[in-house]
Scaffold this active site. Structure first.
Site, PDB file in Angstrom:
ATOM      1  N   GLU A 155       0.881  -1.188   0.000  1.00  0.00           N
ATOM      2  CA  GLU A 155       0.000   0.000   0.000  1.00  0.00           C
ATOM      3  C   GLU A 155       0.904   1.219   0.000  1.00  0.00           C
ATOM      4  OE1 GLU A 155      -2.316   0.863   3.433  1.00  0.00           O
ATOM      5  OE2 GLU A 155      -1.255  -0.486   4.762  1.00  0.00           O
ATOM      6  N   GLU A 168       3.926   8.764  -4.290  1.00  0.00           N
ATOM      7  CA  GLU A 168       4.778   8.405  -3.148  1.00  0.00           C
ATOM      8  C   GLU A 168       5.773   7.316  -3.555  1.00  0.00           C
ATOM      9  OE1 GLU A 168       2.460   7.847   0.419  1.00  0.00           O
ATOM     10  OE2 GLU A 168       1.454   9.771   0.182  1.00  0.00           O
TER      11      GLU A 168
END
Lengths: 691, 691
Positions: free
Chosen positions: B462, B471
């Site tokens: 995740e 990210e």
């Protein structure tokens, strides 16, 4: 060696030669120099060497050197005599992903190599996809941010190739103006890249001339842009009667214009003329390099005739006047306007202004005519006119008035009012030295406070700024007019300011370099040079003196509308000033008849004034009526925080306010069309003139 | 007293009453309060008192007080219960010089008076000359610069009066788009004044509703604007069967929408309904003020039924969900994106994310389906699937995977890889506490460096940010996939980012408040609330895992084009997502079917992602497919340095690049149509994510 001996056009005297790729760059450079050129524009890598991006190769793939060694030339030669050329196959925005990827890698590689060589500049091909060159722009922008000092010269054709001119591609619909063919106007290509690179000052333009030049308006627009060089292909030369290459009249004029503005010329292409060998006497005329050149490579030797022609164009430009030479140092240099009320001028400043003979002889003429009008011949002996010079400085207006009185044979009593105690010393000495005793009374006082012993017939002042009222002439004269007789005359009687939108990449960037809001909200005095006026001037504010209103209001506001050429009107000559105006036709270079410009980029506004000293005696820096040979005032420049684009057919609207508070006067300005800008200088927060 | 007890709509619970001028403002205020209202909007000066500017009067002229005394109310009452109203006759841009002069003086006088009274806000009349209100703008801008904290509320009609709508006056030709009738769109009036006042945050809008509301698109556009209040005239109320005032369904909906966004309502006009006296029981329902109100002035008492109706609208809005209550504090609040690779998350951050049950049950479902697909029933006992959680944090994905294994009745061996040593402590403790021994191995390592003892069947992670790849999920998974079996599966299998242009006066101003370039070149995570999406989203970048290319390139670039409504298409409903897309119809308020908007102001771009965890199990914050009740991600906001206007019929074009260097990844972005912007964040100078 330079195109000529004159030094008044800066770097323009150094011509370059666009050379093909050669492994023997030593010989290439040597031949070009012997031919007369001062530098070469040389490919950084062989122009057909398309290489895959390293990221597309398996790891460890052997990579040969992508170009010749940097050891071939000294670093001094690389940086002083070579402008790099980026490979022409590079197309970072190609629809082919592989070509786009390889292009990006190659562009970065070549720019890094050029920086490694410490080249002063690199010439870049025109965007292959006009108006769809965002990836190209991104890499250029990144290079501008990381390469220390190297300039990027973007090659832009003066006229679009026929293919681009026809279609708008994907790029149309700008601002909703359908039907315009932006991709057909290469200035638009430049303008988009310049915006994407945020007006970086190291991004410049090399204009590529073709056999056909575009409209006058299209060429004119480049005046305000950072034009670094003009590329002249040998193919556009005609052949004169004696077999020598020559350019068309229009090309000659444009080239001369470029030289005057310090733009360099670069010759490109192979020799296409083989004139008979010049007689021995001619060689001497073209400089000491002649004999050496004879030994050089045949190809480049044959380019000698082109160099000679360029040198001829360069040398035949009329000599720069003495006044222009003096002003040269001030060209496009931002000066803060004087604050003569708050500050006392220095001796040096007085001296500079006093040197302006034209200004004072015009004042003399105004006083002369006024004296004749006011005192009939029969009273010439019996009546003494009282003349007050308010703001006398070191006395030039006193002297001019006395000269007028002698010429007019009218008697004069002069009061010279001056608040600067240092200037008063000069005045008091001149009373003795110049024999002013009994005629001139020196009054060391502020004209707004002095109590005059008698009333004046004539009030003479020189309180005007570049924008007329911007040094507070209205406020000063309103204060002084109480000692003017009811039928008295103020010289000047009236003055009007004028404004016009301009393109000036340099000025705007110089303001931006301060990196604050204040300077964008300040008006600067500046000798406008590399700029393009975008529309005829319009009147802004007028003041008349004396002002007998029961309550004087010197605040003003105005809305001005400037129309950009309607579509279809491109390039059509529009005489200016219009014949119906009765104004003399403008002739000087900076204000010759304007032509219709296609679309604009506006970097702000140029301001001027025209003052009516007495009846039809004017003092003016307004281009159509500029007093000849007067140099006391340069124009004023009002910047805008963001340069804005005005598409063809649109209207530009600007508001200007003259505001007054208890202790200060200031301007505010704002654009409301095509899009609203912020109001500049609210409350005079950045720039005001103290009362 | 408030329209209701609920506190979730901020100030919207406090309703105001637009009152006529009254010398007895004490009584006026008292009556309004007794009627239920919380404040009055009261004229500062008698609205018919046109007075000459002081500068136009002879000196020493006696000037009577121009309005009633400030002593009538306490300063607490002035600042807490009164919004001032500027005189309606004021027309600073009038063609009559006298009216313009008097107007300017009166406007300055009234604003100064309001500031003297410490009013929180002053309501200003709409510009009498729409799109030609530069003098009005100048005075407002000056006031905004000098008045300490008072807000200016500009009254703008929701729909233009018929006269203005018909003609464009002098103001046409914007951007060359002929035929558009800008003056007929009151949002344009606001937009011009807002630009002239440089987007000042103290300049807001009071929207005046009429009986006819404009198109849905026109109303929608106000969502991103600083709407302070909505003015509801009594004249637009209909009469219901029982004789009570009621609003049309569309008005009700719009008012409800306003309340939800914290916009206050102000009632204006005289009572036009006289319903029968309510039965005694009803009075109790409307609050404790009922009895007192009966004693108040007849006129204002008769407004009580309107207040009750507004209260009814306010109270009937559906209850805010618990999740919305939690998110409320984050609305339009700029957060810097996490840097999970560079920084270690805090316990609190893990805790917040772990609370998102929906997210982990979706992961569980993905693992569950994957296990069933990979291990046939007959091998359920004999075969153990190796699952690695990369970036295990405090273990929620480990737990979800184990739950999936139980549900699927498939055996699992789990490696939990985590680089944050603090999170590893939690994991190690959970092995014991949650009975994970023998099943779960904790690996304290960076997934990009760890040497796995065996290959994995399933790689669960995740690592997604609000914009999907922001990210660095691609870089992390590329590094980890070397210990994935050739037929192994990554969960997620793929993710795509989406972008759309938005209006958000607040967000852009919050970025500007940092007063630097860096923040304009940074993407922020933000719970978008007061914003208006301007066009349907478009896909940006897609990544798939595992990535078996021989050379992985995670850089990307894209050009997106968004079309503004063609002229004539205004307000026509356009279903979104299109039925042909197969996507479920969007239903939540923030993404309900978009309608055509007239012209735009774009403050930047909102970004979202949609991840395919496994086959058709998606995790999404992309509005059309948003995973219900999932709150782990807010959208991302890419600002632009300058808000830009997109006229009706024009195209907006934006470029987005994902760039990578040795130690960092960053985005660059630029607008190229309708006009080119600077390229934002060149070289990642302002914002990057470290590798």
């Amino acid at each position: 060696m330079g195109l000529g001996k004159r030094t008044d056009f800066g770097d323009a005297k150094y011509a370059g030669l666009d050379v093909p790729f050669s492994c023997d760059i030593v010989q290439t450079l040597e031949s070009a120099l012997q031919c007369g050129f001062d530098f070469v524009m040389a490919p950084l890598v062989h122009p057909r060497y398309r290489r895959p991006a390293p990221s597309a190769l398996p790891r460890g793939t052997f990579q040969p050197p992508f170009t010749r060694s940097d050891l071939l030339l000294t670093s001094g030669q690389w940086s002083g005599q070579v402008v790099g050329k980026v490979s022409p196959w590079i197309d970072c925005d190609s629809a082919s992903p592989a070509l786009a990827r390889d292009s990006r890698a190659a562009l970065q590689q070549e720019l890094a190599w050029a920086a490694h060589l410490s080249l002063q500049a690199v010439a870049l091909p025109p965007p292959p996809q006009p108006l769809a060159a965002a990836n190209y722009a991104r890499l250029l922008n990144q290079a501008l941010g990381s390469l220390a000092s190297m300039a990027l010269w973007l090659r832009i054709p003066a006229a679009a190739p026929a293919a681009a001119a026809g279609s708008d591609g994907d790029a149309g619909g700008l601002g909703g103006s359908s039907g315009s063919s932006l991709a057909g106007d290469p200035w638009e290509w430049w303008n988009q890249l310049r915006f994407l690179c945020h007006h970086n000052t190291r991004l410049g333009v090399v204009l590529e001339l073709g056999a056909d030049l575009p409209s006058e308006g299209s060429l004119l627009r480049w005046r305000g842009e950072p034009l670094k060089a003009v590329l002249v292909p040998t193919s556009i030369f005609q052949t004169n009667k004696r077999g020598y290459p020559a350019l068309s009249k229009r090309h000659q004029e444009f080239l001369g214009e470029c030289f005057r503005r310090g733009v360099q010329v670069v010759l490109s292409g192979a020799a296409q003329h083989a004139p008979p060998a010049p007689p021995a006497g001619n060689a001497a005329a073209v400089g000491p390099g002649g004999e050496v050149a004879a030994a050089a490579a045949v190809q480049q030797d044959s380019l000698r005739v082109y160099w000679e022609y360029l040198s001829y164009i360069f040398r035949k430009i009329e000599a720069t006047s003495e006044q222009e030479m003096v002003e040269m140092g001030y060209r496009d240099y931002l000066q803060s306007p004087l604050q003569p009320l708050q500050d006392n001028l220095e001796s040096q400043t007085y001296e500079t202004f006093e040197r302006d003979g034209m200004k004072y002889s015009t004042y003399e003429e105004a006083v002369y005519r006024c004296l004749l009008d006011r005192v009939p011949e029969e009273e010439a002996e019996s009546r003494t006119t009282v003349l007050m010079v308010v703001g006398a400085g070191r006395g030039p207006l006193v002297a001019a008035s006395l000269r007028a009185s002698v010429r007019a044979r009218r008697k004069l009593r002069v009061f010279a009012v001056e608040k600067n105690p240092n200037a008063v010393v000069t005045l008091q000495n001149r009373v003795v030295a110049d024999g002013w005793q009994g005629t001139v009374t020196i009054v060391p006082a502020d004209m707004r406070e002095w109590e005059a012993p008698e009333q004046a017939d004539i009030l003479v002042s020189e309180l005007l700024g570049s924008f007329g009222d911007n040094e507070l002439s209205p406020e000063c004269l309103d204060g002084a007019q109480r000692f003017l007789r009811p039928d008295g005359v103020s010289i000047p009687q009236a003055y009007t300011s004028y404004l016009q939108p301009i393109t000036s990449h340099k000025l705007w960037n110089d303001v931006r370099a301060y990196d604050d809001v204040e300077h964008f909200e300040t008006a600067f005095v500046v000798k406008l040079f590399k700029f393009c006026p975008l529309a005829p001037t319009q009147e802004v504010f007028t003041f008349e003196h004396p002002n007998r209103s029961h309550s004087i209001d010197n605040t003003r506001s105005i809305r001005l509308q400037f129309d950009c050429t309607p579509p279809g009107g491109t390039g059509k000559l529009r005489p200016w000033p219009p014949a119906s105006s009765g104004l003399p036709a403008a002739t000087c270079r900076c204000c010759r008849p304007l032509v219709c410009l296609p679309s604009w980029l506006c970097h702000g506004f140029a301001g001027y004034f025209d003052a009516r000293l007495y009846k039809d005696v004017h003092l003016s820096i307004h281009p159509p009526t500029h007093t000849p040979n007067m140099f006391s005032w340069f124009p004023i420049y009002f910047p805008v925080r963001t340069p804005f684009y005005v598409p063809q057919g649109a209207r530009m609207e600007v508001h200007m306010w003259r505001c007054a508070g208890q202790h200060k006067v200031w301007y505010e300005w704002a654009v409301t069309q095509p899009l609203a800008s912020p109001i500049h200088n609210p409350g005079g927060r950045s720039y005001h003139v103290g009362l």
